[in-house]
Scaffold this motif. Sequence first.
Motif, PDB file in Angstrom:
ATOM      1  N   GLU A   1     -37.059   2.436  39.270  1.00 27.69           N
ATOM      2  CA  GLU A   1     -38.417   2.857  39.595  1.00 27.69           C
ATOM      3  C   GLU A   1     -38.644   4.334  39.297  1.00 27.69           C
ATOM      4  OE1 GLU A   1     -40.912   3.160  43.654  1.00 27.69           O
ATOM      5  OE2 GLU A   1     -39.865   1.272  43.302  1.00 27.69           O
ATOM      6  N   THR A   2     -37.628   5.164  39.454  1.00 30.37           N
ATOM      7  CA  THR A   2     -37.768   6.592  39.215  1.00 30.37           C
ATOM      8  C   THR A   2     -38.055   6.883  37.747  1.00 30.37           C
ATOM      9  OG1 THR A   2     -36.213   7.004  40.995  1.00 30.37           O
ATOM     10  CG2 THR A   2     -36.657   8.824  39.502  1.00 30.37           C
TER      11      THR A   2
ATOM     12  N   ASP B   1     -41.602   6.027  37.023  1.00 32.83           N
ATOM     13  CA  ASP B   1     -42.500   7.054  37.564  1.00 32.83           C
ATOM     14  C   ASP B   1     -42.533   8.270  36.663  1.00 32.83           C
ATOM     15  OD1 ASP B   1     -43.091   5.438  39.701  1.00 32.83           O
ATOM     16  OD2 ASP B   1     -41.758   6.470  41.098  1.00 32.83           O
TER      17      ASP B   1
ATOM     18  N   ASN C   1     -44.756   7.997  33.692  1.00 27.98           N
ATOM     19  CA  ASN C   1     -46.185   8.022  33.993  1.00 27.98           C
ATOM     20  C   ASN C   1     -46.712   9.427  34.273  1.00 27.98           C
ATOM     21  OD1 ASN C   1     -46.406   5.232  33.723  1.00 27.98           O
ATOM     22  ND2 ASN C   1     -45.878   4.890  35.870  1.00 27.98           N
TER      23      ASN C   1
END
Length: 107
Positions: free
Chosen positions: A2-3, A6, A9
Amino acid sequence: METITDFENFSFSTKVALISFAIGTLLFGCYFIAPEKDNLLTLGLCYVLFAALVNGIVLLYLLYQFLTLPEERTETSIRILLLLANIPIAFLYFFTIINAAKHYSLY
């Protein structure tokens, strides 16, 4: 992962600020570990000059965006502050290294 998603983005200016911080912190940490401090100081100085140039260009772009896109001023202001947050961190690292160098030269 997930990091990583992120990070992908984030805006370009946020990525530049985070990468500049990460590389600066890595060099700062290496200074206290590495036995060859002179070479690391030279590398660090070159990095600081390069990072100042890149961050300065990004800052000019963000200031241009701030002036030309009034509807995005809040978001642009946050990006500018994030980019500028590296300056006091760099000064803290610099003064810590200078004091450590004074301490090492006494022995």
